[in-house]
Design a protein around this motif. Structure first.
Motif, PDB file in Angstrom:
ATOM      1  N   LYS A   1      27.361  44.510  18.292  1.00  0.00           N
ATOM      2  CA  LYS A   1      26.804  44.769  19.640  1.00  0.00           C
ATOM      3  C   LYS A   1      27.885  44.621  20.729  1.00  0.00           C
ATOM      4  O   LYS A   1      27.814  43.746  21.593  1.00  0.00           O
ATOM      5  CB  LYS A   1      25.620  43.842  19.913  1.00  0.00           C
ATOM      6  N   ILE A   2      28.865  45.500  20.653  1.00  0.00           N
ATOM      7  CA  ILE A   2      29.986  45.465  21.592  1.00  0.00           C
ATOM      8  C   ILE A   2      29.540  45.885  22.987  1.00  0.00           C
ATOM      9  O   ILE A   2      28.917  46.932  23.168  1.00  0.00           O
ATOM     10  CB  ILE A   2      31.125  46.379  21.113  1.00  0.00           C
ATOM     11  N   VAL A   3      29.866  45.073  23.966  1.00  0.00           N
ATOM     12  CA  VAL A   3      29.603  45.379  25.373  1.00  0.00           C
ATOM     13  C   VAL A   3      30.941  45.410  26.117  1.00  0.00           C
ATOM     14  O   VAL A   3      31.588  44.365  26.263  1.00  0.00           O
ATOM     15  CB  VAL A   3      28.672  44.333  26.021  1.00  0.00           C
ATOM     16  N   PRO A   4      31.388  46.579  26.583  1.00  0.00           N
ATOM     17  CA  PRO A   4      32.608  46.624  27.402  1.00  0.00           C
ATOM     18  C   PRO A   4      32.364  45.926  28.743  1.00  0.00           C
ATOM     19  O   PRO A   4      31.311  46.125  29.375  1.00  0.00           O
ATOM     20  CB  PRO A   4      32.852  48.128  27.599  1.00  0.00           C
ATOM     21  N   LEU A   5      33.306  45.115  29.152  1.00  0.00           N
ATOM     22  CA  LEU A   5      33.181  44.354  30.392  1.00  0.00           C
ATOM     23  C   LEU A   5      34.379  44.646  31.275  1.00  0.00           C
ATOM     24  O   LEU A   5      35.522  44.485  30.848  1.00  0.00           O
ATOM     25  CB  LEU A   5      33.105  42.856  30.066  1.00  0.00           C
ATOM     26  N   SER A   6      34.115  45.079  32.514  1.00  0.00           N
ATOM     27  CA  SER A   6      35.179  45.398  33.475  1.00  0.00           C
ATOM     28  C   SER A   6      35.304  44.260  34.481  1.00  0.00           C
ATOM     29  O   SER A   6      34.363  43.982  35.228  1.00  0.00           O
ATOM     30  CB  SER A   6      34.860  46.698  34.218  1.00  0.00           C
ATOM     31  N   ILE A   7      36.469  43.608  34.496  1.00  0.00           N
ATOM     32  CA  ILE A   7      36.724  42.497  35.411  1.00  0.00           C
ATOM     33  C   ILE A   7      37.660  42.987  36.507  1.00  0.00           C
ATOM     34  O   ILE A   7      38.751  43.480  36.224  1.00  0.00           O
ATOM     35  CB  ILE A   7      37.339  41.307  34.669  1.00  0.00           C
TER      36      ILE A   7
ATOM     37  N   TYR B   1      48.604  29.116  38.983  1.00  0.00           N
ATOM     38  CA  TYR B   1      48.532  30.113  40.052  1.00  0.00           C
ATOM     39  C   TYR B   1      47.178  30.816  40.059  1.00  0.00           C
ATOM     40  O   TYR B   1      46.565  31.029  41.111  1.00  0.00           O
ATOM     41  CB  TYR B   1      49.634  31.160  39.874  1.00  0.00           C
ATOM     42  N   GLY B   2      46.705  31.195  38.857  1.00  0.00           N
ATOM     43  CA  GLY B   2      45.430  31.895  38.780  1.00  0.00           C
ATOM     44  C   GLY B   2      44.287  31.063  39.322  1.00  0.00           C
ATOM     45  O   GLY B   2      43.367  31.577  39.956  1.00  0.00           O
ATOM     46  N   LEU B   3      44.326  29.763  39.078  1.00  0.00           N
ATOM     47  CA  LEU B   3      43.258  28.882  39.532  1.00  0.00           C
ATOM     48  C   LEU B   3      43.291  28.637  41.030  1.00  0.00           C
ATOM     49  O   LEU B   3      42.248  28.460  41.663  1.00  0.00           O
ATOM     50  CB  LEU B   3      43.351  27.536  38.800  1.00  0.00           C
ATOM     51  N   THR B   4      44.483  28.617  41.616  1.00  0.00           N
ATOM     52  CA  THR B   4      44.605  28.136  42.993  1.00  0.00           C
ATOM     53  C   THR B   4      44.855  29.213  44.047  1.00  0.00           C
ATOM     54  O   THR B   4      44.578  28.989  45.223  1.00  0.00           O
ATOM     55  CB  THR B   4      45.758  27.105  43.079  1.00  0.00           C
ATOM     56  N   ARG B   5      45.377  30.372  43.668  1.00  0.00           N
ATOM     57  CA  ARG B   5      45.753  31.365  44.684  1.00  0.00           C
ATOM     58  C   ARG B   5      44.587  32.280  45.055  1.00  0.00           C
ATOM     59  O   ARG B   5      43.666  32.481  44.260  1.00  0.00           O
ATOM     60  CB  ARG B   5      46.945  32.185  44.177  1.00  0.00           C
ATOM     61  N   PRO B   6      44.621  32.855  46.276  1.00  0.00           N
ATOM     62  CA  PRO B   6      43.516  33.708  46.745  1.00  0.00           C
ATOM     63  C   PRO B   6      43.323  34.935  45.860  1.00  0.00           C
ATOM     64  O   PRO B   6      44.288  35.553  45.415  1.00  0.00           O
ATOM     65  CB  PRO B   6      43.977  34.125  48.153  1.00  0.00           C
ATOM     66  N   LYS B   7      42.037  35.264  45.627  1.00  0.00           N
ATOM     67  CA  LYS B   7      41.718  36.413  44.773  1.00  0.00           C
ATOM     68  C   LYS B   7      40.852  37.449  45.472  1.00  0.00           C
ATOM     69  O   LYS B   7      40.542  38.490  44.899  1.00  0.00           O
ATOM     70  CB  LYS B   7      41.006  35.914  43.502  1.00  0.00           C
ATOM     71  N   GLY B   8      40.431  37.162  46.718  1.00  0.00           N
ATOM     72  CA  GLY B   8      39.565  38.103  47.415  1.00  0.00           C
ATOM     73  C   GLY B   8      38.220  38.204  46.719  1.00  0.00           C
ATOM     74  O   GLY B   8      37.729  37.260  46.099  1.00  0.00           O
ATOM     75  N   ARG B   9      37.608  39.380  46.805  1.00  0.00           N
ATOM     76  CA  ARG B   9      36.321  39.599  46.132  1.00  0.00           C
ATOM     77  C   ARG B   9      36.541  39.826  44.637  1.00  0.00           C
ATOM     78  O   ARG B   9      37.576  40.351  44.229  1.00  0.00           O
ATOM     79  CB  ARG B   9      35.616  40.806  46.761  1.00  0.00           C
ATOM     80  N   VAL B  10      35.546  39.424  43.861  1.00  0.00           N
ATOM     81  CA  VAL B  10      35.636  39.544  42.398  1.00  0.00           C
ATOM     82  C   VAL B  10      34.342  40.168  41.884  1.00  0.00           C
ATOM     83  O   VAL B  10      33.249  39.783  42.310  1.00  0.00           O
ATOM     84  CB  VAL B  10      35.853  38.166  41.729  1.00  0.00           C
ATOM     85  N   HIS B  11      34.478  41.142  40.988  1.00  0.00           N
ATOM     86  CA  HIS B  11      33.283  41.796  40.436  1.00  0.00           C
ATOM     87  C   HIS B  11      33.394  41.916  38.921  1.00  0.00           C
ATOM     88  O   HIS B  11      34.438  42.302  38.390  1.00  0.00           O
ATOM     89  CB  HIS B  11      33.108  43.195  41.036  1.00  0.00           C
ATOM     90  N   PHE B  12      32.293  41.579  38.240  1.00  0.00           N
ATOM     91  CA  PHE B  12      32.175  41.727  36.789  1.00  0.00           C
ATOM     92  C   PHE B  12      31.122  42.794  36.515  1.00  0.00           C
ATOM     93  O   PHE B  12      29.961  42.637  36.907  1.00  0.00           O
ATOM     94  CB  PHE B  12      31.760  40.412  36.136  1.00  0.00           C
ATOM     95  N   ALA B  13      31.523  43.876  35.849  1.00  0.00           N
ATOM     96  CA  ALA B  13      30.601  44.969  35.531  1.00  0.00           C
ATOM     97  C   ALA B  13      30.364  45.004  34.024  1.00  0.00           C
ATOM     98  O   ALA B  13      31.290  45.258  33.246  1.00  0.00           O
ATOM     99  CB  ALA B  13      31.156  46.304  36.018  1.00  0.00           C
TER     100      ALA B  13
END
Length: 387
Positions: free
Chosen positions: A221-227, A263-275
């Motif tokens: 049951k593969i579900v492609p996920l776009s981050i 860096y990934g945890l602390t720096r700004p990322k703006g808006r984030v969407h998971f599709a």
């Protein structure tokens, strides 16, 4: 308890092991430094440590510690909000194999689990490379949070054995234990913005298939996920790595991975969407009609990629970077003056960070990273990839 005798060296910790390993963590000087870094208050660290010392299950750890931490310390501090789409296409009582593009070492799976818990689903188990388990405390914390280990950089014969074991573990988790799994579509994060599923991943998954191609992948049951991050996590560091590799034969170290995690945890990322895409099911019959197994694997990889590209949430930076590369104003309607100013600031920060070399080449690599998701989406829509 699940039967995991064959998987002890890769599996996550179980509830009966939780309290022991939490107390191991609390006696680890490096982990205590991490707690001080997060909370920056000795009394708060004591309070959190006392709470953790009494935790006795994975669910309790995640609800009491991990999810408040993700929400308060990461989402509220470093993003402009998390959104998601497509969960209405999934059955909350079912398990799935989420195959996604990979942009950040920790955040991709951490935010995924935050989303599914808020949506009333169980957390997923997540794959993590053993190259990232730099310290004991990292191994303990990830295994306490339903991570299983992907062994890398092994001799060929050992790698095949490890791949078979991993494949069996993933299939068992999804099909028999009814627990969802997240795994990246490729080894390592995408650094040039061009997300692409590696055939090796799908071949590994197929090693535990006791049936034909179609039925074996259908049961996963593969579900492609776009981050999609508005501001690429560690974007400047990624371009610096690409640039230095091309010029100087740069070789990444464990210290670089640790820095990227921070860096990934602390720096700004703006808006984030998971599709969340629809499960790949109906297409499998047609994919399986390819001339040979290799072609079947490639068609499945193309199908996953097409879903990820189509569902990827595009941001103004993606349109701006594409226009800058093509020297056109094709997407002007998607781009504000404020967006342009901020992107130019990122370009200046990039050049300052690298500090030497061809500044225009570095900027072009940065623009390509942001333009790639848009160009891939446009290509897929034009080619209408459907099997």
């Amino acid at each position: 308890m699940r039967d995991m005798m064959c998987f002890d060296d890769i599996r996550p910790y179980e509830d009966q092991e939780v309290n022991h390993y939490i107390n191991v963590l609390l006696n680890d000087d490096l982990f205590r430094q991490v707690l001080f870094f997060i909370f920056n208050d000795e009394n708060k660290v004591k309070e959190v440590s006392a709470m953790l010392a009494g935790v006795n299950s994975i669910k309790e750890l995640q609800l009491k510690f991990m999810y408040p931490l993700i929400e308060d310390w990461i989402i509220k501090r470093t993003t402009s909000g998390i959104t998601y789409s497509g969960l209405e296409n999934l059955d909350k009582s079912q398990s799935y194999l989420f195959i996604s593009n990979h942009r950040d070492i920790i955040l991709d799976s951490a935010i995924l689990n935050y989303i599914v818990v808020n949506a009333g689903m169980n957390t997923t188990e997540v794959a993590i490379g053993n190259n990232l388990l730099i310290y004991d405390w990292i191994q303990h914390i990830v295994k306490l949070n339903r991570a299983f280990v992907v062994k890398r950089n092994l001799p060929v014969r050992e790698l095949l054995t490890a791949s078979k074991t991993l494949s069996q573990y993933i299939r068992k988790t999804v099909t028999k234990d009814n627990i969802s799994v997240w795994i990246a579509q490729r080894e390592g994060r995408t650094k040039d913005g061009c997300d692409q599923t590696q055939q090796a991943l799908l071949k590994m998954l197929n090693l535990s298939n006791s049936g034909d191609f179609e039925s074996g992948f259908r049961e996963l049951k593969i579900v492609p996920l776009s981050i999609s991050y508005e501001r690429e996590p560690c974007g400047i560091s990624k371009v610096e790595e690409i640039y230095k590799k091309e010029r100087d034969g740069y070789v990444k170290t464990q210290a670089d991975d640790l820095k990227s995690m921070a860096y990934g945890l602390t720096r700004p990322k703006g808006r984030v969407h998971f599709a969340f895409g629809k499960p790949i099911d109906a297409q499998l019959e047609r994919i399986a009609q390819a001339e040979n197994p290799q072609e079947c694997i490639q068609r499945l990889a193309d199908q996953i990629d097409a879903c990820i590209y189509k569902n990827y949430k595009l941001w103004p930076y993606n349109y701006l970077a594409a226009d800058m590369l093509s020297e056109s104003g094709k997407h002007n309607g998607e781009i504000s003056d404020g967006c342009k100013e901020k992107f130019y600031e990122l370009l200046d920060d990039l050049v300052k960070t690298i500090g030497e070399g061809d500044a225009e080449c570095q900027k072009r690599l940065f623009m390509k990273m942001y333009a790639a998701p848009l160009l891939n989406a446009e290509r897929v829509c034009k080619e209408k990839i459907v099997y």
